[in-house]
Design a protein around this motif. Structure first.
Motif, PDB file in Angstrom:
ATOM      1  N   UNK A 125      -9.911   3.329  -5.202  1.00 48.21           N
ATOM      2  CA  UNK A 125      -9.626   2.473  -6.355  1.00 48.21           C
ATOM      3  C   UNK A 125      -8.202   2.697  -6.862  1.00 48.21           C
ATOM      4  N   UNK A 126      -7.741   3.950  -6.817  1.00 43.97           N
ATOM      5  CA  UNK A 126      -6.375   4.242  -7.213  1.00 43.97           C
ATOM      6  C   UNK A 126      -5.388   3.581  -6.252  1.00 43.97           C
ATOM      7  N   UNK A 127      -5.711   3.597  -4.971  1.00 41.45           N
ATOM      8  CA  UNK A 127      -4.857   2.940  -3.985  1.00 41.45           C
ATOM      9  C   UNK A 127      -4.800   1.431  -4.239  1.00 41.45           C
ATOM     10  N   UNK A 128      -5.938   0.844  -4.531  1.00 36.15           N
ATOM     11  CA  UNK A 128      -5.967  -0.596  -4.826  1.00 36.15           C
ATOM     12  C   UNK A 128      -5.132  -0.903  -6.063  1.00 36.15           C
ATOM     13  N   UNK A 129      -5.235  -0.029  -7.052  1.00 33.75           N
ATOM     14  CA  UNK A 129      -4.441  -0.204  -8.267  1.00 33.75           C
ATOM     15  C   UNK A 129      -2.950  -0.117  -7.947  1.00 33.75           C
ATOM     16  N   UNK A 130      -2.555   0.840  -7.111  1.00 33.79           N
ATOM     17  CA  UNK A 130      -1.137   0.971  -6.778  1.00 33.79           C
ATOM     18  C   UNK A 130      -0.627  -0.272  -6.059  1.00 33.79           C
ATOM     19  N   UNK A 131      -1.440  -0.826  -5.163  1.00 40.77           N
ATOM     20  CA  UNK A 131      -1.043  -2.051  -4.484  1.00 40.77           C
ATOM     21  C   UNK A 131      -0.815  -3.188  -5.463  1.00 40.77           C
ATOM     22  N   UNK A 132      -1.732  -3.328  -6.409  1.00 41.10           N
ATOM     23  CA  UNK A 132      -1.601  -4.379  -7.416  1.00 41.10           C
ATOM     24  C   UNK A 132      -0.404  -4.122  -8.325  1.00 41.10           C
ATOM     25  N   UNK A 133      -0.220  -2.867  -8.714  1.00 38.50           N
ATOM     26  CA  UNK A 133       0.885  -2.496  -9.601  1.00 38.50           C
ATOM     27  C   UNK A 133       2.233  -2.749  -8.927  1.00 38.50           C
ATOM     28  N   UNK A 134       2.354  -2.359  -7.652  1.00 37.75           N
ATOM     29  CA  UNK A 134       3.620  -2.565  -6.949  1.00 37.75           C
ATOM     30  C   UNK A 134       3.893  -4.048  -6.729  1.00 37.75           C
ATOM     31  N   UNK A 135       2.860  -4.811  -6.385  1.00 40.27           N
ATOM     32  CA  UNK A 135       3.053  -6.246  -6.179  1.00 40.27           C
ATOM     33  C   UNK A 135       3.541  -6.916  -7.456  1.00 40.27           C
ATOM     34  N   UNK A 147      -4.060  -9.494  -4.456  1.00 37.93           N
ATOM     35  CA  UNK A 147      -4.677 -10.107  -5.633  1.00 37.93           C
ATOM     36  C   UNK A 147      -3.633 -10.652  -6.609  1.00 37.93           C
ATOM     37  N   UNK A 148      -2.367 -10.327  -6.376  1.00 40.80           N
ATOM     38  CA  UNK A 148      -1.292 -10.809  -7.242  1.00 40.80           C
ATOM     39  C   UNK A 148      -0.754 -12.119  -6.685  1.00 40.80           C
ATOM     40  N   UNK A 149      -0.850 -13.170  -7.448  1.00 40.34           N
ATOM     41  CA  UNK A 149      -0.425 -14.490  -6.997  1.00 40.34           C
ATOM     42  C   UNK A 149       1.061 -14.490  -6.645  1.00 40.34           C
TER      43      UNK A 149
END
Length: 260
Positions: free
Chosen positions: A241-251, A85-87
């Protein structure tokens, strides 16, 4: 292979150079700062850590995991959604090689692994990535042997410090609430330290979701997590949802580090 020597400080020095900047009346000479370096343990040569300078290519975040019963895989898939989700960032899923024979896995009632997620072919594939998320189940508070075997195979990358300066995070699965949601992650930090990598925890950036106490929930400030129980429990929506957040945060972190 002994790794106790770590990185040996280089005795080489960078020549001092200056850049002339036009001021209002006088020219000002400003010393240029050399890029940060580490040392190749095999040759004692300095290793310059480079970040992406091509603004047109997508940055690559590798999500590398081991999952015996599918719990870590469930987190990994949701993590990829968040990262994608991160461009400007592309997340890629990889499994590490299995070390147990098929007959042993059958006796452990381990399900067949989804072939749509490839096994990482070589540790050298890590060198082309800009950041990492490593996922694994716990074994007595430490990462599973399959993931440890993969890290053990990165010796050549360690010798040349090919991963130095690259960010990485962890996500885990445990059987019980006291089974290692935190210790499984922090005992893995040694792998990153020897490679000169940057550990990126999620802290409490998930907000209110980190404080929910109405149901059992895996995860910690170190990274996303899931309680597997006896293997029959599936990840809850909060854990996913926490996993999805971590993916977005790391990206987002990878993007910030690579492009300033």
């Amino acid at each position: 292979m002994g790794k106790g020597g770590g990185c040996v400080p280089s005795k080489k020095k960078f020549p001092k150079t200056t850049t002339t900047v036009a001021a209002a009346e006088d020219d000002v000479n400003i010393p240029e700062t050399p890029p940060p370096t580490t040392t190749n343990a095999a040759t004692d040569e300095p290793v310059i850590t480079k970040t992406s300078s091509d603004p047109t290519r997508n940055l690559k975040l590798l999500i590398v995991f081991y999952s015996m019963y599918g719990h870590v895989e469930g987190l990994a898939r949701r993590m990829k959604r968040g990262a994608d989700s991160v461009d400007g960032v592309e997340a890629v899923l990889y499994r590490v090689p299995e070390t147990l024979p098929d007959d042993v896995l059958a006796k452990m009632w381990a399900p067949h692994k989804d072939d749509s997620i490839p096994v990482i072919g070589s540790p050298l594939e890590l060198t082309g990535a800009d950041g990492f998320l490593f996922g694994f189940p716990t074994r007595y508070g430490c990462m599973a042997a399959q993931m440890k075997a993969f890290f053990d195979s990165t010796g050549q990358l360690w010798k040349e410090q090919k991963l130095a300066g690259k960010p990485a995070g962890f996500f885990v699965s445990t059987g019980t609430q006291g089974g290692g949601q935190e210790t499984t992650a922090w005992t893995a930090i040694t792998q990153l330290a020897h490679h000169g990598m940057l550990f990126v925890p999620i802290g409490y950036t998930f907000g209110a979701g980190m404080f929910k106490m109405d149901s059992a929930r895996g995860g910690s400030p170190y990274g996303a997590g899931v309680f597997a129980g006896d293997g029959s429990r599936e990840p809850s929506e909060t854990e996913l949802a926490l996993a999805e957040h971590q993916g977005q945060f790391m990206a987002a972190t990878v993007k910030k580090l690579a492009r300033g």
